[in-house]
Design an enzyme around this catalytic site. Structure first.
Site, PDB file in Angstrom:
ATOM      1  N   ASN A 119      16.073  14.198 -14.413  1.00 47.35           N
ATOM      2  CA  ASN A 119      14.585  12.740 -14.393  1.00 47.35           C
ATOM      3  C   ASN A 119      14.760  11.915 -14.994  1.00 47.35           C
ATOM      4  OD1 ASN A 119      12.842  15.070 -13.712  1.00 47.35           O
ATOM      5  ND2 ASN A 119      13.140  16.198 -15.862  1.00 47.35           N
ATOM      6  N   SER A 166      15.631  19.371 -18.084  1.00 45.93           N
ATOM      7  CA  SER A 166      14.562  20.071 -18.249  1.00 45.93           C
ATOM      8  C   SER A 166      15.314  21.567 -18.845  1.00 45.93           C
ATOM      9  CB  SER A 166      13.698  20.980 -16.455  1.00 45.93           C
ATOM     10  OG  SER A 166      13.718  21.985 -17.108  1.00 45.93           O
ATOM     11  N   TYR A 219     -12.370 -12.812 -45.781  1.00 46.28           N
ATOM     12  CA  TYR A 219     -11.183 -12.146 -45.321  1.00 46.28           C
ATOM     13  C   TYR A 219     -11.939 -10.345 -45.544  1.00 46.28           C
ATOM     14  CZ  TYR A 219      -8.132  -7.608 -46.591  1.00 46.28           C
ATOM     15  OH  TYR A 219      -7.239  -6.628 -46.242  1.00 46.28           O
ATOM     16  N   HIS A 259       0.889  -1.360  -0.161  1.00 47.99           N
ATOM     17  CA  HIS A 259       0.467   0.233  -0.363  1.00 47.99           C
ATOM     18  C   HIS A 259       0.376   1.551  -0.100  1.00 47.99           C
ATOM     19  CE1 HIS A 259      -3.342  -2.154   1.589  1.00 47.99           C
ATOM     20  NE2 HIS A 259      -2.566  -3.058   1.615  1.00 47.99           N
TER      21      HIS A 259
END
Lengths: 505, 505, 505, 505
Positions: free
Chosen positions: D295, D287, D327, D165
């Site tokens: 990143n 960036s 077809y 979780h």
């Protein structure tokens, strides 16, 4: 000897060019780099940004003049096909910025990117691009509506079987069918219009997602780019760079579903077995081996592209699910998805309109089918309900039996004998005659009796055509208005640039 | 000893009831027959139809009086939970019609179905049902907006890291984040409103798909059922009995995507590692084995249900693809798909609002994080651009180097030493000081400088809150107006029934 | 008067019960709590776990005896329908554990959950449940294969048109069509078999995802639960609690696609227009208003459920995308998705088999269609290629022209006149005669000439039937073997329980 | 000045080339015509077909010799990049056939298409193409397995938090995590292998779908094209020209889901907040505005492409739904869908392997986190269960309370004081000491105790590594065997061609 296609001697007319392009798909055609179509939008955005930076005193006059000139150079090169995107420079943004830096040096070119990020820049470019394509879809749908409404009028009295569950249900007219699709596509038109009202907001100024400390003027860039207003959150449109795409893809998906249903309907109507619609040779394909073929290839391709649309929708939803706040690189793929989908589907309404405009109907064959499959049983039942105030349920049981007994005698309309047997069995004495049974099942008669709004009777149908025509006209006016607004934003930008360029540094 | 849950001694508060229902799903809860929720809508439709048949002279007064009485009986039984649907009778329509026939005989009960088919009846029932649910979603979203806007105000000055690519980007405020979601959900609200304007048309009277020869009055039933107008084609809405469903499912899918993004964001904020948001015990789940657990189960369940929504959308699209004209039985399954989806998602905005209303923020921890990951590098860069008119590109290279050199000294904010080394390397002489480097990286300061529309500065943010609040209020008024119109349609039907019942046969 | 269905007097036979259930869907039928079907599997798992805990000395004999007795009590109650799941107790696991604790106290009942978590428990329950359902699908497909192969044999010589693009292509036999579907469904069978080999591994012992420090014996529980082996990672199957579901859903989706294609084919064959297949009354639906209807409702429902399958697949993929490592609550919804899908589709192969077993063919009508639409043009072309060594391309141009000229005379087979005109135009002199042109287009003749493997000639087709029959038999043996292994695992567990219960504490 | 990328001065190493290509997508890169990649496969098929026609006496020696020479000419041109596909000639098949006809005239070139259709030809080409790509995926996955297994070994003792979780669950090792993914990807490998066994059948000879009357030898072409056997139905594979595509797309989708989960896990591990994994500069993006950025772009792109895969699957399913027998042109679009998907995803396993091979771990930071979030509470609980035979449920309640009381003192491991308070409250007297409480929560100790199969203890983990390694080796051998078979089919064709070319006409 030179051959270009391996089929065709059977056909009297050559296939339509646009049609061939539509059905050939990508077998022998490349897809150019996606950013190629963004060049004009990236430049529009950069011009507005540069002018604003100048007006705000962030970039000095002389630098701003050079930047604007440089951007116009890129436009010229692009229009001459001489601004290829260099794969060594990541994307359209870097290509254009690099051009400026290479031409004017870092001291000038390096200023254009002040107070913006590729995050808001690409969101802007895509918004501008999608806004145009979305208006195009409106345009194409209005053209399709015109074809359908013309067809609904022309075929208002052409009787054909109406079907439910693929089985004969009740006689209707081909015009009634076409009007029903006009109504469906009208909702599609409203969907594309809704797209415009949801997404015509200016993302420029959001910078990386969290704004900028430089004193930018987002109202001005909104004005120069034809937006209603700047986005009220720097973050929302960047985090959600999948939503405008998913919205458009939804509008396309539903439109394609409508087209696919009409396509499937026409495909069946053109089989040897149904046989009452014939497509123009211009919109048929042949076979590489079977000499007799006239295939409804365009209609099949529409169905294929409908499936493509569904998948794009799935991808865009999945991509936009459970994204952490702020820009995520995942979003980049929304560009390819929506661009491909637009490319696949933008001609679909046009192809359908052309197919509708050129098909022909075998009225005799259609009329013959309107006397089979007990297709008038319901009308006969309603006539009895009306004339003898029989409860509907009782009348239905009566006619069910009449069908059974008539069928046992190998007919597929209800006979007077079959009905008599049913009346006797149910202990009913109604003043029906052999003639009235025939008359109540006459195809033209039964259609002329279904007069409630929405029904196939000519008068009613033509009123419906008028109503839809009027609504389409309203949308057409809306479209013209929106187009004019974009033009005037461009004009305003031109004016400001003139100011800038004529300004002494 | 009695236990009901295998976890919980760790928590100080018991979980919220609605929350437990939301996260328990269908493990120990059944899904009732789908037609059960249609009983009131089927009756509404039948009452309007019966009154119209009477007004048009199709059903005589005495019979119509009995039919109406019988329908009121069904309503009473249903409200007492004493009208179970008999599985031997196909569906809700047959169950109700059978009740009338069993009570009043075929001669009376058998007349209700005159001039209609199950095709238009089920389309009507679903339209009425979906219209109500759709207005509910508007209601729920307005409530969620209220929570978000309150949060945006309350947390307007609470500093947290802003992220892109899951990495530290720029400092922002928790209020800025919440406002961005308020803006996203506002578009959702408009989508649900659009549903209403596309589909609030009366399908009743289309009969099997091709109209009826009996002299029905569709304007009247439209009025009595709260519709703007009768559908202009008897066929369109029946062929497309997947489209209103797909439209609603789309609006839900996008809304769920927004919720899933907010959920994922909160899930990360509540990890031990981020650790600056804590959910209320009332909205946490535990583990069957691990004693320490406080799981963000509600947020995870929202993500699961988002995936459910996507699938329903896929199903509805696929089901509606390439359908031959006229009713097809395939459409029946659209009922289960959209009903299940509504059931899964209708509480989601409410659960999210409750989670937002009750969470708490560790401001200190959040503030600490705003001094890590070089998160203020961009602000420092912009300050230099602003103060020294450095081209952005040059300033960026400068700060990139400063980051590199600072990092080598194991800090994760830019140091004066690192910056100096970068300045020297690039041959730049700027009048910066150690103090100014610190000051330009102060979290509160940097946020206070990002003042353009859309940015996180408190003033700007609170103006944005006002703007969205005003827009939400408009939608709220629209919602009240629509609700009032439905009430008055019901009142009009009650009046006509009184006329009928007081009429001498 | 009592009515149960609003249609049917037309039909000679009552609809099949299973068929009515299949097409009625969930209108008047509830879906029970999902965990209800897990009770036997949860007990099987708990019995194996308890016996293992005892063998390992983790739980003392006396406690283990009580636990086993308690679990047998639950089984008895469940079999009598007297073990309803209490919604106050989250799920099946809590319900059963609570039963033990309430009966024997925390000191005994509280020991069963030692060294396991609901995470591995629910993964185990679902694996056991899905393993059974998966083997059921194998069983159903083998039965469908039997019907198809019987049909392929029975209709081996029944001529019908073969289609491509929905247009007449070449004459074939109904048997040839059925054999082709037998081949498709055979691959489906292999997919379900693959599921078994991928997922028949024991997740029990993974505990919360990261193992347990208690001295459990995972080999033993594997043996007692019919698994090949314990999973080699405690984490993998729990993180991926969507994959076995997605795999099964994929197998179902492809199977449903095959069924939907066969359904669509039969739907067209049963239209008034094609008209050469008639479904048994037992597998037809009627209309609430139209007395003549015999709708292919079962086939339409198969198509609807195919769309449901696609959506479930989308949901499972989306749910399983980008999941952080370890259990996530999102996974809970995979249970409902796959259970619903199994419920919708498990009877589909059976319904299709029944429809095939009971349909009838109008051979005369089918044979008539084999003389229309120039369906034998390719055979005539190949005969010419074969007899006169004409290049295929030249022969095709010849016949394309012959088609065109014949069509101008309003025939839809090639005439000797049309062919002559084409021969002359192309300057070809071939020793053809009017008779040979007719003979080369005789439907039975042309089919008898297509003798390559895979073709429709009876001999070839019957050999293909034999080949597929032999392969199906192999799968049938595999299925029996796997079923026997599960039985012997159960027997082994029974034996160990006997040991335990007879043991002195 | 020349710039190519707008970021990078922060990074110490340049990005990897393949990585840049992977993350740049289609911004500045075109997608060539789809049939371009089919040229070699179309030629292989045509060579085999021509040789067979010759062996069967359908095409005379001299013509066959020319056809083969012409096909070799095309190959040479293609290999020199000098066989561009002419868009005026529909597709690769027409382009190649036209080349032969233009070179040798209709009398020779016009014979190649004898006894085949584009329908079986394109099905063949795609089968050959997909067969190769599918084997490539096997190859890539084996390489990824190698990386994961090496990582599992290298990091077998590196302690990190285990999560459920997204919350701290139990301490584990990074090796344990990697092994779990190795197990997941192993199932992927089996899926690709299954594709091969389902679809390695020869469609050539099905002609238009219904076979041919010419005396072809399908066993021979099977042998020359590396197929196990000819398809047993001429119709099945042509009607289902979406199924092999959907099967492959499913295998890719599940593989991408696994990759996306691993990607998301690494993305979180590399945040500032988790901070215990650092990616190599070679696999980071920057960036355009934020100077500090590193990143995890490659990992995000993997997630984006996962969404692409899901959509392709949806499209292929939808396209293949409810297809009429024979077809249908719709199938053409399956080509673009699967080719695009392969293009997007084929490098994904490689990129992931490279990222894994080059990342680094901050063991200290990871170890620190193993002392937070009460992550060892379960181990402490199990120790008590083991040492004092406490029922699990009672022990869990005890530790839940201990967590609560410890938390109130602002610690996030269980303290002796907290535990004492809980013991007293529950009236339990266990011989625990402050030391034992600390010891039972030592990260290394707790991991060393979880020894059951599947657990994280080093010995157990390394045995698991061995087991998976052995299984991967088997797959590797299978792959070599299959590759060798394809080579020998090619060799056999070369030999037959030599016979033909040396033959006197």
């Amino acid at each position: 000897m030179k051959i270009e296609r391996l089929w065709g001697s059977r056909l009297k007319e050559s296939p339509d060019e646009a049609f061939i392009e539509f059905i050939s798909g990508r077998d022998v055609r490349e897809r150019p780099p996606c950013d190629a179509v963004l060049v004009p939008y990236d430049i529009w955005g950069s011009r507005a940004h540069a002018v604003m930076l100048w007006k705000q005193g962030i970039v000095p006059t002389e630098d701003a003049q050079k930047i604007i000139s440089g951007l116009h150079d890129v436009t010229s090169l692009y229009q001459q096909g001489a601004f290829p995107l260099d794969p060594a420079k990541e994307d359209v943004h870097t290509n254009i910025e690099s051009f400026l830096i290479e031409k004017y040096g870092l001291g000038v070119g390096g200023k254009l990117h002040t107070a913006r990020s590729r995050n808001d820049q690409v969101t802007l470019d895509m918004t501008l691009f999608l806004r145009d394509r979305n208006l195009d879809f409106c345009r194409h749908l209005i053209a399709l509506e015109t074809s359908l409404l013309a067809g609904a009028t022309a075929y208002a009295a052409v009787l054909i079987p109406g079907y439910t569950h693929h089985q004969h249900a009740m006689v209707t007219t081909f015009g009634h069918i076409l009007l029903s699709y006009a109504e469906s596509f009208y909702r599609d038109l409203l969907r594309f219009r809704q797209w415009h009202s949801l997404f015509n907001a200016n993302p420029l100024g959001g910078a990386a997602s969290y704004g900028t400390s430089l004193p930018i003027d987002r109202e001005l860039t909104s004005l120069l780019l034809g937006f209603e207003k700047p986005s009220v959150s720097s973050l929302d449109l960047i985090t959600n760079r999948w939503e405008a795409e998913a919205e458009l893809s939804h509008a396309i998906s539903i439109m394609m579903n409508h087209l696919s249903g009409l396509a499937q309907t026409l495909i069946l109507f053109t089989t040897t077995e149904f046989g009452f619609v014939t497509l123009s040779d211009k919109y048929c394909g042949g076979s590489s081996i079977m000499p007799q073929k006239r295939n409804p290839s365009g209609l099949e391709v529409i169905k294929a592209k409908t499936a493509v649309a569904h998948g794009v929708q799935s991808s865009l939803y999945a991509l936009g699910k459970s994204l952490f706040v702020g820009y995520n690189r995942d979003s980049q793929w929304t560009k390819y998805l929506i661009m491909d989908l637009i490319h696949e589907c933008e001609e679909a309404p046009h192809i359908m309109a052309a197919i509708l405009d050129t098909l022909s109907i075998d009225r005799e064959r259609a009329h013959d089918l309107c006397r089979t499959g007990f297709i008038t049983a319901t009308d006969l039942m309603e006539a009895i309900v009306n004339d003898y105030s029989l409860p509907l349920r009782q009348a239905k049981m009566l006619i069910e039996r009449a069908v059974k007994y008539s069928e046992q005698k190998n007919t597929d309309t209800i006979t007077w004998e079959g009905l008599k047997q049913a009346l006797e069995e149910m202990g009913l004495a109604l003043a029906l005659t052999a003639d009235s049974v025939i008359n109540h099942q006459d195809p033209a008669t039964v259609v002329s009796r279904r007069k409630a709004i929405g029904g196939p009777t000519s008068d009613v149908l033509l009123k419906a055509v008028d109503a839809v025509t009027a609504r389409v006209r309203e949308q057409s006016e809306w479209l013209q208005d929106k187009t004019a607004r974009l033009d005037s934003a461009q004009a305003r930008l031109d004016d400001l640039e003139k100011d800038l360029l004529s300004h002494k540094a």
